[in-house]
Design a protein around this motif. Structure first.
Motif, PDB file in Angstrom:
ATOM      1  N   ARG A 207       0.835  -1.198   0.000  1.00 51.99           N
ATOM      2  CA  ARG A 207       0.000   0.000   0.000  1.00 51.99           C
ATOM      3  C   ARG A 207       0.871   1.249   0.000  1.00 51.99           C
ATOM      4  O   ARG A 207       2.007   1.215   0.471  1.00 51.99           O
ATOM      5  N   ASP A 208       0.307   2.333  -0.493  1.00 52.15           N
ATOM      6  CA  ASP A 208       0.959   3.637  -0.445  1.00 52.15           C
ATOM      7  C   ASP A 208       1.025   4.064   1.016  1.00 52.15           C
ATOM      8  O   ASP A 208       0.023   4.022   1.725  1.00 52.15           O
ATOM      9  N   LYS A 209       2.204   4.467   1.472  1.00 47.94           N
ATOM     10  CA  LYS A 209       2.384   4.815   2.887  1.00 47.94           C
ATOM     11  C   LYS A 209       1.544   6.022   3.306  1.00 47.94           C
ATOM     12  O   LYS A 209       1.071   6.089   4.430  1.00 47.94           O
ATOM     13  N   LYS A 210       1.353   6.957   2.413  1.00 48.79           N
ATOM     14  CA  LYS A 210       0.618   8.177   2.767  1.00 48.79           C
ATOM     15  C   LYS A 210      -0.893   7.987   2.705  1.00 48.79           C
ATOM     16  O   LYS A 210      -1.615   8.387   3.604  1.00 48.79           O
ATOM     17  N   THR A 211      -1.377   7.374   1.623  1.00 46.54           N
ATOM     18  CA  THR A 211      -2.827   7.265   1.433  1.00 46.54           C
ATOM     19  C   THR A 211      -3.411   5.956   1.943  1.00 46.54           C
ATOM     20  O   THR A 211      -4.599   5.860   2.194  1.00 46.54           O
TER      21      THR A 211
END
Length: 171
Positions: free
Chosen positions: A69-73
């Motif tokens: 997964r994208d760390k930010k979103t």
């Protein structure tokens, strides 16, 4: 190399081995006999771990899944890694699910030789920690062990009930 080209090459290799009747120990899959991890790429971003488990558990019990997964979103990046409890399940998944379409997208399924887990998080559960330390490839029996396979998996004999059956009395 284009991901769809990789899908095509894996499928061609499997077809060639099937048509030639290649034995398991000389198959291209045997290079991955010590790894129970597979890579799945190109699937729709909206799929969850549960969706992936539903599709891939038909070929064996899964021990771990790492949906990247994208760390930010927190949104899926469209690829993940799965570890099966039994390495033989990886062959079934690669042979049968590579190149299928899920929601209009062609997925790629391939073996992973040396899976490198992501950096450890403080919130990781004990089972995941153990899997990352010990791995999840099948543990081969120790050849020096004198215990046979039948003895290893034998069920213990039932103990007779105390008192046994009442004896028949003749009057």
């Amino acid at each position: 190399m284009n991901p769809l080209t990789k899908v095509k090459l894996i499928n061609e290799l499997n077809e060639r081995e099937a048509s030639l009747g290649v034995k398991e120990n000389v198959s291209w899959h045997s290079e991955y006999k010590d790894s129970a991890w597979i890579f799945i790429g190109g699937f729709p971003y909206e799929l969850t771990e549960g969706d992936i488990v539903c599709v891939f558990s038909q070929y064996g019990e899964m021990a771990n899944i790492n949906l990247v997964r994208d760390k930010k979103t927190g949104k899926s990046k469209g690829f993940c890694f799965i570890c099966y409890e039994d390495q033989r399940s990886t062959i079934l998944a690669v042979d049968n699910l590579n190149g299928i379409k899920i929601k209009g997208r062609t997925i790629r399924v391939d073996h992973v030789l040396n899976y490198r887990p992501p950096k450890d998080n403080e919130d990781m559960d004990d089972i995941t920690k153990r899997l990352r330390e010990e791995g999840c490839a099948p543990k081969l029996p120790d050849p020096s062990s004198s215990e046979s396979e039948e003895e290893q998996y034998a069920l213990p004999a039932k103990k007779p009930k105390k008192g046994g059956l009442p004896s028949a009395r003749h009057s």
